[in-house]
Scaffold this motif. Structure first.
Motif, PDB file in Angstrom:
ATOM      1  N   GLY A   1      -4.246   5.606  10.160  1.00 44.02           N
ATOM      2  CA  GLY A   1      -5.519   5.051  10.607  1.00 44.02           C
ATOM      3  C   GLY A   1      -5.424   3.831  11.271  1.00 44.02           C
ATOM      4  O   GLY A   1      -6.169   3.766  12.632  1.00 44.02           O
TER       5      GLY A   1
ATOM      6  N   LEU B   1      -9.192   8.592   6.031  1.00 42.35           N
ATOM      7  CA  LEU B   1      -9.001   9.208   7.270  1.00 42.35           C
ATOM      8  C   LEU B   1     -10.398   9.318   8.047  1.00 42.35           C
ATOM      9  O   LEU B   1     -10.675   9.072   9.127  1.00 42.35           O
ATOM     10  CB  LEU B   1      -8.409  10.506   7.376  1.00 42.35           C
ATOM     11  CG  LEU B   1      -6.783  10.268   7.317  1.00 42.35           C
ATOM     12  CD1 LEU B   1      -6.118  11.564   7.484  1.00 42.35           C
ATOM     13  CD2 LEU B   1      -6.172   9.348   8.324  1.00 42.35           C
TER      14      LEU B   1
ATOM     15  N   PHE C   1     -11.549   5.857   8.959  1.00 40.64           N
ATOM     16  CA  PHE C   1     -10.869   5.354  10.104  1.00 40.64           C
ATOM     17  C   PHE C   1     -11.240   6.093  11.172  1.00 40.64           C
ATOM     18  O   PHE C   1     -11.496   5.440  12.265  1.00 40.64           O
ATOM     19  CB  PHE C   1      -9.610   5.465   9.748  1.00 40.64           C
ATOM     20  CG  PHE C   1      -8.561   4.540   9.120  1.00 40.64           C
ATOM     21  CD1 PHE C   1      -8.620   3.246   9.638  1.00 40.64           C
ATOM     22  CD2 PHE C   1      -8.153   4.686   7.944  1.00 40.64           C
ATOM     23  CE1 PHE C   1      -7.903   1.905   9.082  1.00 40.64           C
ATOM     24  CE2 PHE C   1      -7.541   3.432   7.337  1.00 40.64           C
ATOM     25  CZ  PHE C   1      -7.459   2.291   7.849  1.00 40.64           C
TER      26      PHE C   1
END
Length: 87
Positions: free
Chosen positions: A14, A71, A74
Motif C-alpha cells: 500500500g 489493499l 490503500f
C-alpha cells in the motif's frame, strides 16, 4: 502470524502504491496514467478476496481477506490522490 503477515504485506504494498501514485502526480502525468496503480491494486484486491472467500475458505482464507481489505483501503486512498487536480 495469520493476521500480522497479511497486514504487513498490505502495508508495504500500500505504501508503494501511494508513493507511485504521488510520484506520477508530481510528474504531472495524464490522469489515466496516475490512476493505473489504484486500478491495478483494486483488481488485485478483488482477486485476493475471491481466492480467500471461494477457493481457500476457513482460517487460511481469512489471511487473504485481511490482505484484500487493506489493499482496497490503500487503493481508495491512491484513487483520491490521483483524482486531485495538478497545479
Amino acid at each position: 502470524m495469520m493476521i500480522g503477515g497479511p497486514l504487513l504485506i498490505a502495508l508495504l504494498l500500500g505504501v508503494l502504491v501511494l508513493l507511485v501514485t504521488w510520484l506520477f502526480r508530481k510528474m504531472k502525468w495524464n490522469k489515466v496514467i496516475r490512476m493505473n496503480p489504484s486500478i491495478l491494486t483494486l483488481m488485485a484486491a478483488a482477486v485476493l478476496f475471491y481466492i480467500g472467500y471461494v477457493e481457500v475458505r476457513g482460517f487460511k482464507g481469512a489471511g487473504y481477506l485481511f490482505l484484500s481489505v487493506c489493499l482496497l483501503l490503500f487503493a481508495t486512498a491512491a484513487f483520491i490522490i490521483a483524482k486531485k487536480p495538478v497545479r
